[in-house]
Design an enzyme around this catalytic site. Structure first.
Site, short mmCIF file in Angstrom:
data_model
loop_
_atom_site.label_atom_id
_atom_site.label_comp_id
_atom_site.label_asym_id
_atom_site.label_seq_id
_atom_site.Cartn_x
_atom_site.Cartn_y
_atom_site.Cartn_z
CE LYS A 58 -3.82 -2.59 2.13
NZ LYS A 58 -4.46 -2.83 3.22
CD GLN A 102 -3.53 -4.42 6.47
OE1 GLN A 102 -3.66 -3.68 5.74
NE2 GLN A 102 -3.98 -5.55 5.81
CG ASP A 125 -10.12 -0.42 4.92
OD1 ASP A 125 -9.85 -0.73 3.96
OD2 ASP A 125 -9.47 -0.36 6.00
N1 GUN Z 1 -6.86 -6.80 5.92
C1 GUN Z 1 -6.98 -7.55 4.64
N2 GUN Z 1 -7.47 -6.94 3.66
C2 GUN Z 1 -7.94 -5.63 4.40
C3 GUN Z 1 -8.29 -4.45 3.95
O1 GUN Z 1 -8.99 -4.45 2.91
N3 GUN Z 1 -8.41 -3.43 4.80
C4 GUN Z 1 -8.12 -3.38 5.95
N4 GUN Z 1 -7.94 -2.26 6.81
N5 GUN Z 1 -7.30 -4.71 6.48
C5 GUN Z 1 -7.49 -5.86 5.63
#
Ligand code: GUN
Length: 313
Positions: A64, A108, A131
């Site tokens: 990311k 996350q 998100d």
């Molecule tokens: N963990 C796995 N996929 C995601 C996601 O799309 N967002 C977040 N915040 N955590 C994750």
């Protein structure tokens, strides 16, 4: 007699190139960063918070960060020890909510067991919730209002509409879509998005009866259950479009250190049937998630600063 028989259509399944679509979306987002900088004097900023050192989460957070920087955006990484208290995590979120340089906040998941993800997500300013997990955004999506939409379902919808572009101009109205899986992160928002596109939507889950028969009636199949190759080729309707959200790792072959990644759909069987198209694993929905995160950050940055929504992303 034969000249009155209905014409039978057969399809040679098309493999949807999520990697190429995602690269294109990332470029379109990157192209909109300089005009934003011109207007605001700063780049859109994304803060990513990682608590603990889960190896898979580490890889996602690094990806990311790299994608953010490559798009010309500002990336703020906050790596906290696994033993961080909820109070300290909530205090950091408060600081990020108030920081004018931060347009998007992503914590996350999964969080360590002693932290309550519901309380943590609820603390994020909904306008910065890239998100789309905050209840305000889930509610807005459910009533068809402009919301921050979770990245994986949003990316899946983009691929679907693109697949239908040649056939219906991208219009999904009246199609029967089945979403297999009812998670808050993928299944439920996916169903809401499809409903907003005027699909007839079935949500299937572990207690659903006659799943193969239900799938057989669907023009669109979204598999998001996290179970290796659960959806079989013989279940699929002729001409169906299949979006495989699953990312499951098989046990390693002898001599290999890692197993192969496979989806929730038996891809080989699906390709041997006469569906219209399917996303591969890897290289289908996966790359769309990060591309949509960049897109959501750009959109959040525009909305927060009073600019009109960026067009074409
Ligand atoms: N963990 C796995 N996929 C995601 C996601 O799309 N967002 C977040 N915040 N955590 C994750």
């Amino acid at each position: 007699m034969t000249d009155t028989a209905p014409e039978q259509t057969t399809y040679s399944p098309h493999i949807i190139d999520g990697k190429a679509f995602a690269a294109n979306l990332r470029q379109r987002v990157a192209d909109m960063v300089p005009p934003f900088v011109g207007a605001l004097g700063r780049a859109p900023g994304l803060a990513v918070v990682l608590v603990g050192d889960d190896p898979a989460s580490n890889v996602y957070v690094r990806s990311k960060h790299k994608a953010c920087v490559a798009a010309g955006m500002e990336s703020f990484e906050h790596r906290l020890p696994a033993a961080t208290s909820e109070q300290d995590l909530l205090a950091l979120i408060e600081i990020l909510n108030a920081d004018e340089q931060v347009d998007g906040i992503l914590v996350q998941l999964p969080l360590p067991d002693h932290l309550d993800d519901k309380a943590v997500i609820a603390a994020i300013d909904p306008a910065k919730d890239v998100d789309g997990f905050h209840i305000i955004n889930a509610g807005k999506l459910a009533v068809g209002e402009s919301a921050m939409v979770p990245c994986t379902p949003l990316g899946s919808l983009m691929l679907l509409k693109d697949t239908y572009r040649a056939k219906t101009g991208g219009d999904l109205s009246g199609l029967h879509a089945i979403v297999v899986g009812r998670s808050n992160i993928v299944g439920k928002p996916m169903a809401q998005l499809l409903l907003n596109e005027n699909c007839t939507v079935t949500i299937a889950h572990s207690r659903t009866r006659n799943l193969p028969d239900l799938v057989k009636t669907a023009d669109i199949v979204v598999a998001a259950v996290g179970r290796t190759e659960m959806v079989k080729g013989a279940w699929l309707k002729s001409g169906a479009v299949v979006i495989d959200v699953g990312i499951n790792r098989l046990p390693p072959e002898p001599g290999a250190d890692k197993g192969r990644l496979v989806g929730d759909v038996a891809t080989k069987e699906a390709l041997a049937s006469d569906i219209l198209a399917i996303t591969p694993v890897p290289g289908g929905v996966g790359p769309m998630t990060i591309a949509c995160l960049l897109r959501n950050t750009l959109v959040a940055a525009h909305r927060r600063t009073g600019l009109a929504d960026p067009v074409g992303v």
